[in-house]
Enzyme design. Structure first.
Site, PDB file in Angstrom:
ATOM      1  N   PRO A   1      45.406  26.107  25.349  1.00 17.31           N
ATOM      2  CA  PRO A   1      44.226  26.865  24.987  1.00 17.31           C
ATOM      3  C   PRO A   1      44.362  27.697  23.708  1.00 17.31           C
ATOM      4  O   PRO A   1      45.431  28.252  23.437  1.00 17.31           O
ATOM      5  CB  PRO A   1      43.997  27.788  26.197  1.00 17.31           C
ATOM      6  CG  PRO A   1      45.272  27.784  26.952  1.00 17.31           C
ATOM      7  CD  PRO A   1      45.930  26.467  26.667  1.00 17.31           C
TER       8      PRO A   1
ATOM      9  N   ARG B   1      43.026  31.834  13.951  1.00 16.90           N
ATOM     10  CA  ARG B   1      43.386  32.755  15.019  1.00 16.90           C
ATOM     11  C   ARG B   1      44.662  33.510  14.645  1.00 16.90           C
ATOM     12  O   ARG B   1      45.704  32.888  14.443  1.00 16.90           O
ATOM     13  CB  ARG B   1      43.627  31.890  16.256  1.00 16.90           C
ATOM     14  CG  ARG B   1      44.327  32.564  17.370  1.00 16.90           C
ATOM     15  CD  ARG B   1      44.927  31.530  18.306  1.00 16.90           C
ATOM     16  NE  ARG B   1      45.407  32.209  19.482  1.00 16.90           N
ATOM     17  CZ  ARG B   1      46.345  31.742  20.277  1.00 16.90           C
ATOM     18  NH1 ARG B   1      46.896  30.565  20.032  1.00 16.90           N
ATOM     19  NH2 ARG B   1      46.726  32.425  21.306  1.00 16.90           N
TER      20      ARG B   1
ATOM     21  N   TYR C   1      50.372  33.203  13.811  1.00 17.86           N
ATOM     22  CA  TYR C   1      50.447  31.742  13.956  1.00 17.86           C
ATOM     23  C   TYR C   1      50.361  30.972  12.638  1.00 17.86           C
ATOM     24  O   TYR C   1      50.472  29.741  12.646  1.00 17.86           O
ATOM     25  CB  TYR C   1      49.345  31.264  14.916  1.00 17.86           C
ATOM     26  CG  TYR C   1      49.481  31.858  16.305  1.00 17.86           C
ATOM     27  CD1 TYR C   1      50.553  31.534  17.123  1.00 17.86           C
ATOM     28  CD2 TYR C   1      48.539  32.770  16.798  1.00 17.86           C
ATOM     29  CE1 TYR C   1      50.704  32.084  18.388  1.00 17.86           C
ATOM     30  CE2 TYR C   1      48.669  33.332  18.066  1.00 17.86           C
ATOM     31  CZ  TYR C   1      49.759  32.983  18.851  1.00 17.86           C
ATOM     32  OH  TYR C   1      49.897  33.535  20.104  1.00 17.86           O
TER      33      TYR C   1
ATOM     34  N   HIS D   1      52.994  30.626  30.441  1.00 18.81           N
ATOM     35  CA  HIS D   1      53.428  31.797  31.204  1.00 18.81           C
ATOM     36  C   HIS D   1      52.790  31.881  32.585  1.00 18.81           C
ATOM     37  O   HIS D   1      53.081  32.797  33.335  1.00 18.81           O
ATOM     38  CB  HIS D   1      53.097  33.066  30.398  1.00 18.81           C
ATOM     39  CG  HIS D   1      53.392  32.931  28.930  1.00 18.81           C
ATOM     40  ND1 HIS D   1      54.666  32.723  28.457  1.00 18.81           N
ATOM     41  CD2 HIS D   1      52.575  32.900  27.837  1.00 18.81           C
ATOM     42  CE1 HIS D   1      54.625  32.617  27.128  1.00 18.81           C
ATOM     43  NE2 HIS D   1      53.364  32.712  26.731  1.00 18.81           N
TER      44      HIS D   1
ATOM     45  N   ASP E   1      54.481  21.289  37.411  1.00 11.87           N
ATOM     46  CA  ASP E   1      54.559  20.218  38.408  1.00 11.87           C
ATOM     47  C   ASP E   1      54.204  18.869  37.791  1.00 11.87           C
ATOM     48  O   ASP E   1      54.835  17.851  38.094  1.00 11.87           O
ATOM     49  CB  ASP E   1      53.631  20.518  39.593  1.00 11.87           C
ATOM     50  CG  ASP E   1      54.193  21.585  40.525  1.00 11.87           C
ATOM     51  OD1 ASP E   1      55.364  21.986  40.367  1.00 11.87           O
ATOM     52  OD2 ASP E   1      53.443  22.020  41.427  1.00 11.87           O
TER      53      ASP E   1
HETATM   54  C1  DQA Z   1      52.156  30.204  21.782  1.00 14.96           C
HETATM   55  C2  DQA Z   1      52.687  31.502  22.408  1.00 14.96           C
HETATM   56  C3  DQA Z   1      51.904  31.847  23.660  1.00 14.96           C
HETATM   57  O1  DQA Z   1      52.422  33.046  24.242  1.00 14.96           O
HETATM   58  C4  DQA Z   1      50.453  32.084  23.323  1.00 14.96           C
HETATM   59  O2  DQA Z   1      49.701  32.340  24.487  1.00 14.96           O
HETATM   60  C5  DQA Z   1      49.857  30.968  22.529  1.00 14.96           C
HETATM   61  C6  DQA Z   1      50.664  30.279  21.532  1.00 14.96           C
HETATM   62  C7  DQA Z   1      52.851  29.887  20.437  1.00 14.96           C
HETATM   63  O3  DQA Z   1      52.693  28.762  19.992  1.00 14.96           O
HETATM   64  O4  DQA Z   1      53.484  30.746  19.848  1.00 14.96           O
HETATM   65  O5  DQA Z   1      48.677  30.683  22.643  1.00 14.96           O
HETATM   66  O6  DQA Z   1      52.432  29.135  22.668  1.00 14.96           O
END
Ligand code: DQA
Length: 145
Positions: free
Chosen positions: A11, A19, A24, A81, A88
């Site tokens: 997501p 974002r 990121y 998380h 699974d």
């Molecule tokens: C993420 C880290 C996750 O904690 C976060 O919810 C993301 C992106 C990352 O690529 O750093 O959406 O997976």
């Protein structure tokens, strides 16, 4: 025959580039997809790229990968998380699984420091930006050689 790697994204990664770019980066998911396809070509790997904001869709994509993929690279995003269901599903997949996080989750909030998916992943890359996807693909090439 070329091996196929499914690259799955959870997501909010559809908003990559827009974002929280300070966390990121500014590359879009489409750019990551193009870079992975190009690198896959040089490594003799076919890549199939997916993104979903829905947990069940990610579970079903993993189920399809059971018959169509040799390896899975997954950035489960926030589901990392929380999702026993994705763990699974990954446990039903027989090939290598590499978990990728763009940010260094270990340097962030405590709730990001636990990953259900890491219980299945053969390797984890975090904090190397979107380059992590390409590094994961290189590792897949050696694991599947
Ligand atoms: C993420 C880290 C996750 O904690 C976060 O919810 C993301 C992106 C990352 O690529 O750093 O959406 O997976």
């Amino acid at each position: 025959m070329a091996k196929t790697i499914h690259i799955l994204n959870g997501p909010n990664l559809n908003l990559l580039g827009k974002r929280q770019p300070e966390v990121y980066g500014s590359d879009t998911l489409a750019q990551v997809e193009t870079a992975c396809a190009a690198l896959g070509g040089t490594l003799g790997l076919d890549t199939a790229f997916f993104q979903s904001n829905h947990e069940g869709e990610i579970v079903e994509t993993v189920h399809r990968a059971r018959d169509t993929a040799d390896g899975i690279i997954i950035n489960p995003a926030a589901y990392t998380h929380t999702s026993v269901a994705i763990l699974d599903a990954l446990n039903t997949f027989e090939g290598p699984v590499i978990e990728v996080h763009i940010s260094n989750v270990h340097k962030r909030e405590p709730f990001r420091q636990h990953s259900y998916v890491s219980l299945r992943a053969d390797g984890v890359i975090a904090g190397l930006g979107v380059e992590g996807y390409e590094l994961a693909l290189r590792r897949m090439a050696s694991l599947l050689a």
